[in-house]
Design an enzyme around this catalytic site. Structure first.
Site, PDB file in Angstrom:
ATOM      1  N   CYS A   1      77.743  28.378 155.838  1.00  0.00           N
ATOM      2  CA  CYS A   1      77.556  29.221 157.029  1.00  0.00           C
ATOM      3  C   CYS A   1      77.063  30.616 156.645  1.00  0.00           C
ATOM      4  O   CYS A   1      77.311  31.088 155.539  1.00  0.00           O
ATOM      5  CB  CYS A   1      78.867  29.379 157.770  1.00  0.00           C
ATOM      6  SG  CYS A   1      79.626  27.831 158.226  1.00  0.00           S
TER       7      CYS A   1
ATOM      8  N   ARG B   1      70.827  28.892 152.625  1.00  0.00           N
ATOM      9  CA  ARG B   1      72.195  28.487 152.299  1.00  0.00           C
ATOM     10  C   ARG B   1      72.533  27.116 152.863  1.00  0.00           C
ATOM     11  O   ARG B   1      73.536  26.528 152.495  1.00  0.00           O
ATOM     12  CB  ARG B   1      73.184  29.511 152.875  1.00  0.00           C
ATOM     13  CG  ARG B   1      73.099  30.868 152.213  1.00  0.00           C
ATOM     14  CD  ARG B   1      73.631  31.955 153.101  1.00  0.00           C
ATOM     15  NE  ARG B   1      75.058  31.892 153.298  1.00  0.00           N
ATOM     16  CZ  ARG B   1      75.943  32.648 152.668  1.00  0.00           C
ATOM     17  NH1 ARG B   1      75.533  33.510 151.772  1.00  0.00           N
ATOM     18  NH2 ARG B   1      77.226  32.551 152.910  1.00  0.00           N
TER      19      ARG B   1
ATOM     20  N   TRP C   1      77.367  25.509 159.125  1.00  0.00           N
ATOM     21  CA  TRP C   1      77.329  24.292 158.299  1.00  0.00           C
ATOM     22  C   TRP C   1      78.621  23.562 158.619  1.00  0.00           C
ATOM     23  O   TRP C   1      79.708  24.028 158.273  1.00  0.00           O
ATOM     24  CB  TRP C   1      77.268  24.696 156.825  1.00  0.00           C
ATOM     25  CG  TRP C   1      76.941  23.595 155.873  1.00  0.00           C
ATOM     26  CD1 TRP C   1      75.810  22.831 155.866  1.00  0.00           C
ATOM     27  CD2 TRP C   1      77.717  23.155 154.753  1.00  0.00           C
ATOM     28  NE1 TRP C   1      75.849  21.955 154.812  1.00  0.00           N
ATOM     29  CE2 TRP C   1      77.005  22.121 154.112  1.00  0.00           C
ATOM     30  CE3 TRP C   1      78.948  23.535 154.224  1.00  0.00           C
ATOM     31  CZ2 TRP C   1      77.475  21.474 152.985  1.00  0.00           C
ATOM     32  CZ3 TRP C   1      79.416  22.888 153.093  1.00  0.00           C
ATOM     33  CH2 TRP C   1      78.684  21.864 152.492  1.00  0.00           C
TER      34      TRP C   1
ATOM     35  N   ASN D   1      82.890  32.433 158.834  1.00  0.00           N
ATOM     36  CA  ASN D   1      82.563  31.612 157.654  1.00  0.00           C
ATOM     37  C   ASN D   1      83.870  31.201 157.001  1.00  0.00           C
ATOM     38  O   ASN D   1      84.833  31.964 157.030  1.00  0.00           O
ATOM     39  CB  ASN D   1      81.785  32.432 156.620  1.00  0.00           C
ATOM     40  CG  ASN D   1      80.331  32.544 156.960  1.00  0.00           C
ATOM     41  OD1 ASN D   1      79.892  32.062 158.000  1.00  0.00           O
ATOM     42  ND2 ASN D   1      79.575  33.194 156.097  1.00  0.00           N
ATOM     43  N   GLY D   2      83.895  30.038 156.374  1.00  0.00           N
ATOM     44  CA  GLY D   2      85.105  29.617 155.673  1.00  0.00           C
ATOM     45  C   GLY D   2      85.958  28.701 156.535  1.00  0.00           C
ATOM     46  O   GLY D   2      85.470  28.100 157.490  1.00  0.00           O
TER      47      GLY D   2
ATOM     48  N   GLU E   1      71.887  16.693 134.292  1.00  0.00           N
ATOM     49  CA  GLU E   1      71.238  17.670 135.168  1.00  0.00           C
ATOM     50  C   GLU E   1      69.987  17.075 135.827  1.00  0.00           C
ATOM     51  O   GLU E   1      69.727  17.284 137.012  1.00  0.00           O
ATOM     52  CB  GLU E   1      70.901  18.931 134.340  1.00  0.00           C
ATOM     53  CG  GLU E   1      70.110  20.020 135.054  1.00  0.00           C
ATOM     54  CD  GLU E   1      70.792  20.610 136.279  1.00  0.00           C
ATOM     55  OE1 GLU E   1      71.952  20.294 136.562  1.00  0.00           O
ATOM     56  OE2 GLU E   1      70.114  21.373 136.980  1.00  0.00           O
TER      57      GLU E   1
ATOM     58  N   LYS F   1      69.443  16.768 139.779  1.00  0.00           N
ATOM     59  CA  LYS F   1      68.267  17.347 140.455  1.00  0.00           C
ATOM     60  C   LYS F   1      67.566  16.283 141.284  1.00  0.00           C
ATOM     61  O   LYS F   1      67.220  16.506 142.446  1.00  0.00           O
ATOM     62  CB  LYS F   1      67.245  17.907 139.449  1.00  0.00           C
ATOM     63  CG  LYS F   1      67.535  19.189 138.776  1.00  0.00           C
ATOM     64  CD  LYS F   1      67.347  20.421 139.619  1.00  0.00           C
ATOM     65  CE  LYS F   1      68.657  20.826 140.248  1.00  0.00           C
ATOM     66  NZ  LYS F   1      69.526  21.633 139.420  1.00  0.00           N
TER      67      LYS F   1
ATOM     68  N   GLU G   1      69.670  15.210 144.349  1.00  0.00           N
ATOM     69  CA  GLU G   1      69.924  16.205 145.395  1.00  0.00           C
ATOM     70  C   GLU G   1      68.689  16.536 146.221  1.00  0.00           C
ATOM     71  O   GLU G   1      68.814  16.818 147.412  1.00  0.00           O
ATOM     72  CB  GLU G   1      70.620  17.450 144.842  1.00  0.00           C
ATOM     73  CG  GLU G   1      69.778  18.591 144.398  1.00  0.00           C
ATOM     74  CD  GLU G   1      70.563  19.773 143.849  1.00  0.00           C
ATOM     75  OE1 GLU G   1      71.336  20.375 144.588  1.00  0.00           O
ATOM     76  OE2 GLU G   1      70.373  20.114 142.667  1.00  0.00           O
TER      77      GLU G   1
ATOM     78  N   HIS H   1      77.308   0.184 126.737  1.00  0.00           N
ATOM     79  CA  HIS H   1      78.664   0.059 127.283  1.00  0.00           C
ATOM     80  C   HIS H   1      78.660  -0.109 128.795  1.00  0.00           C
ATOM     81  O   HIS H   1      79.685   0.099 129.443  1.00  0.00           O
ATOM     82  CB  HIS H   1      79.503   1.271 126.861  1.00  0.00           C
ATOM     83  CG  HIS H   1      79.601   1.414 125.378  1.00  0.00           C
ATOM     84  ND1 HIS H   1      80.399   0.597 124.606  1.00  0.00           N
ATOM     85  CD2 HIS H   1      78.958   2.238 124.512  1.00  0.00           C
ATOM     86  CE1 HIS H   1      80.256   0.935 123.330  1.00  0.00           C
ATOM     87  NE2 HIS H   1      79.382   1.921 123.251  1.00  0.00           N
TER      88      HIS H   1
ATOM     89  N   LYS I   1      73.563  26.262 149.547  1.00  0.00           N
ATOM     90  CA  LYS I   1      73.274  26.990 148.312  1.00  0.00           C
ATOM     91  C   LYS I   1      74.551  27.523 147.672  1.00  0.00           C
ATOM     92  O   LYS I   1      74.748  27.414 146.479  1.00  0.00           O
ATOM     93  CB  LYS I   1      72.312  28.145 148.616  1.00  0.00           C
ATOM     94  CG  LYS I   1      71.938  28.978 147.392  1.00  0.00           C
ATOM     95  CD  LYS I   1      71.171  28.146 146.380  1.00  0.00           C
ATOM     96  CE  LYS I   1      70.856  28.914 145.116  1.00  0.00           C
ATOM     97  NZ  LYS I   1      70.449  27.990 144.030  1.00  0.00           N
TER      98      LYS I   1
HETATM   99  C1  AGP Z   1      72.580  22.591 141.753  1.00  0.00           C
HETATM  100  O1  AGP Z   1      71.267  22.262 141.911  1.00  0.00           O
HETATM  101  C2  AGP Z   1      73.426  22.691 142.889  1.00  0.00           C
HETATM  102  N1  AGP Z   1      72.853  22.890 144.093  1.00  0.00           N
HETATM  103  C3  AGP Z   1      74.910  22.888 142.713  1.00  0.00           C
HETATM  104  O2  AGP Z   1      75.370  21.855 141.905  1.00  0.00           O
HETATM  105  C4  AGP Z   1      75.404  24.244 142.145  1.00  0.00           C
HETATM  106  O3  AGP Z   1      75.023  24.370 140.819  1.00  0.00           O
HETATM  107  C5  AGP Z   1      76.917  24.326 142.323  1.00  0.00           C
HETATM  108  O4  AGP Z   1      77.233  24.283 143.685  1.00  0.00           O
HETATM  109  C6  AGP Z   1      77.528  25.545 141.687  1.00  0.00           C
HETATM  110  O5  AGP Z   1      77.078  26.721 142.262  1.00  0.00           O
HETATM  111  P1  AGP Z   1      77.257  28.119 141.545  1.00  0.00           P
HETATM  112  O6  AGP Z   1      76.469  28.073 140.288  1.00  0.00           O
HETATM  113  O7  AGP Z   1      76.731  29.129 142.530  1.00  0.00           O
HETATM  114  O8  AGP Z   1      78.724  28.297 141.268  1.00  0.00           O
END
Ligand code: AGP
Length: 613
Positions: free
Chosen positions: A2, A27, A74, A98-99, A486, A490, A493, A509, A608
């Site tokens: 949010c 965000r 959100w 927010n929250g 990673e 990527k 996501e 395994h 974000k």
């Molecule tokens: C990565 O592409 C993400 N969108 C997500 O995993 C992110 O790295 C994670 O939410 C941690 O965020 P931060 O680095 O702001 O703590």
């Protein structure tokens, strides 16, 4: 996540609020709304979907006002519908939030018994009704809010206005970030300063527990105990305001290409020629001398950079290092060992789980009288994480807007390496010639990264072969095992293709069972001690009909052949290879996502900055 924007001015602020919301779009959100106070009436518009829908609605209804609050939501409690979108009203009060209010059900039941009718499924609406109720016994809006906040449990930020108080904006920070933007004869609030950069570069960063009473002329801040306190106004460097896509189609692509510069910036703050700067992390030297082990806490991509740092800590300076996902760590009550250095890695510095893990550890260590120290590796200088740790090292990546983390990740790796070198030096655990060579390699890294980016067109061509795929495997060994994780993160996501990252040695395994001629397997093959073993793993995949996409060191001896595509990656010291091998996996994911037509910068269901649990 949010977003909040609000303001009080002499002019109509509807456009400023909408522009602020647009700047918070990165965000992630699913609905947007605003409320304006005009001639003692609350005027409200809310829309599901993008801010532009709200903008159209405001244009049509032509609502205006000099006091107002706005929000991108959100969904957490209740579906993304117009009824659940903020601001929420109660009589003449409007609230954005927010929250999470954890005890909202209990509060809601009491309010229902008192005769309040709820029009949404959100936790937020209780706040609006509680303020209305409190105003029956409190003479001012401020004191009503001050009486409500202690009743709320959870982590939240609030913006509150009332139709009978046309020059008063109340802001509350209790576990979720909020800043006040200082103007001349006008003031604003934002959950991220980015929202307010077009109108001011002067900010007051609210602290946990602060309640701000904001009018056109004044900002007064009250702490928990209702005593007025002073918070400094900070002026921001103009360079932080660059938040446009420029020539790029997406922020993610722009941020991928910004990495050579971001890396250079991050490295430069710590190095002087072929030595560490004398003042680099100087204030932390005493703690670093005493450190017996390191515990890294992080989430998502930041967690992956921590996994790489573990190899470096243990192999380079012989210091034990554990790495754990913050959401697990925080609920596990891990044993606290004296002289552990707790390292939080985070792009935003506001990730709820990482912050909670840090706070809980600090609290438990204090209660037991154990000496520990904490350090943040973070991209946002004004974040909670930086404020709440003993030491910090900034990743100078500049604002990262794309939800998929790219330049924050590679700069985290550079920052981690610099900080490991510093501890190694302070503890006398790194030979001078090793330190010098590593620094030389670090300086060289932005250039190698730039050369790796030259393979963009080649990677784009390969990405066409992924468009129709449903699954994908990423394999690596050593410090490139986390790059496999990673790469998979990527790809899933932003392209929504199911992907798994594995240590190549684990293939037999289990995951080998998945390999058939429809399964693309991405291999990360730097020239290191593990290369021959990795080549054997590639054979295993080929023998089962798998199609290989290999990002290989130019001198690895790995060549193109049937169902084996190879992109030659410039050579780099094996220590720093994960920084370089991040690039092809970022580019591959980006191009696959674009070809599949997803919302690259704001992938579905993601935010974000994850400031709630
Ligand atoms: C990565 O592409 C993400 N969108 C997500 O995993 C992110 O790295 C994670 O939410 C941690 O965020 P931060 O680095 O702001 O703590």
């Amino acid at each position: 996540m949010c977003g909040i924007v609000g303001g009080v001015a002499e002019r109509n602020i509807s456009d400023i609020l909408i522009e602020g919301l647009k700047r918070l779009e990165y965000r992630g959100y699913d609905s947007a709304g605003l409320a304006l106070i005009n001639q003692q009436h609350v005027l409200r518009e809310r829309r599901v979907g993008k801010v532009v829908n709200l903008e159209d609605a405001v244009k049509t209804s032509q609502i205006t006002g000099t006091l107002g609050i706005a929000h991108t939501r959100w969904a957490t409690h209740g579906k993304p519908t117009e009824d659940n979108a903020h601001p929420h009203l109660s009589d003449r009060v409007a609230v954005v939030h927010n929250g999470i209010i954890e005890n909202f059900e209990e509060l809601k039941n009491t309010l229902i018994q008192q005769g309040y009718v709820f029009s949404s499924q959100t936790d937020t609406e209780v706040v609006a009704h509680l303020v209305t109720e409190a105003l029956k016994t409190h003479a001012t809006l401020l004191s009503a809010v001050q009486s409500v906040v202690p009743k709320l449990k959870g982590a939240f930020a609030l913006g509150i206005v009332h139709a009978d108080y046309p020059d008063e904006l109340i802001a509350v920070r209790e576990g979720s970030p909020l800043v006040v933007g200082v103007g001349i004869g006008e003031h604003f609030i934002g959950s991220d300063q980015l929202a307010l950069l077009p109108i001011t570069n002067r900010f007051i960063y609210l602290e946990e527990g602060d309640i701000a009473y904001i009018t056109r002329q004044d900002v007064r801040i009250f702490a928990h105990n209702e005593h007025e306190i002073e918070r400094p106004t900070k002026e921001l460097d103009a360079t932080v305001s660059h938040a446009s896509k420029g020539e790029y189609k997406h922020f993610m692509l722009k941020e991928i290409f910004e990495q050579p510069e971001a890396l250079q910036q991050t490295i430069s703050q710590a190095l002087n020629g072929n030595a560490l700067r004398e003042d680099f992390l100087q204030h932390a030297e005493l703690d670093f001398k005493q450190v017996k082990q390191v515990q890294i806490i992080a989430c998502g991509t930041s967690y992956h950079s921590g996994l790489i740092a573990k190899y470096w800590f243990e192999q380079l300076i012989d210091l034990p290092c554990q790495v754990e996902i913050a959401s697990e760590f925080r609920y596990r009550s891990p044993v606290i060992v004296e002289h552990t250095l707790y390292v939080c890695i985070s792009q935003s510095g506001e990730t709820a789980d990482t912050l909670a893990a840090l706070r809980d550890t600090q609290k438990r260590a204090k209660a037991k009288g154990l000496h520990i120290s904490s350090m943040a590796i973070c991209n946002v200088a004004t974040s909670s994480m930086i404020r709440e740790t003993d030491h910090h090292l900034l990743t100078l990546a500049g604002p990262e807007i794309g939800v998929a983390s790219t330049k924050a990740f590679t700069t985290q790796l550079a920052a981690l390496m610099l900080f490991i070198l510093k501890i190694g030096q302070v503890q006398g655990k790194i030979a001078e010639h090793v330190l010098t060579k590593m620094i030389e390699d670090l300086w060289h890294c932005p250039k190698v990264l730039l050369n790796t980016l030259q393979h963009n067109a080649e990677i784009l061509r390969l990405s066409e072969l992924f468009v129709e795929k449903q699954h994908c495997l990423f394999l690596g060994r050593g410090t490139n095992y986390p790059i496999a994780l990673e790469g998979a993160l990527k790809l899933k996501e932003i392209s929504y293709i199911h992907a798994e990252g594995y240590a190549a040695g684990e293939l037999k395994h289990g995951p080998l069972a998945l390999v058939d001629n429809d399964m693309p397997v991405v291999i990360l093959a730097p020239k290191d001690d593990m290369l021959d073993k990795l080549k054997s793993n590639m054979e295993e995949v080929q023998a089962r009909g798998g199609e290989l996409f290999v990002f290989a060191d130019e001198h690895s001896g790995i060549a193109e052949k049937d169902r084996q595509h190879v992109v030659k990656v410039p050579s780099i010291s094996h220590w720093l290879s994960p920084i370089i091998y991040s690039i092809p996996v970022q580019l591959l994911s980006y191009h696959v996502a674009v070809l599949r037509g997803t919302d690259v910068d704001q992938p579905r269901n993601l935010a974000k900055s994850v400031t709630v649990e």
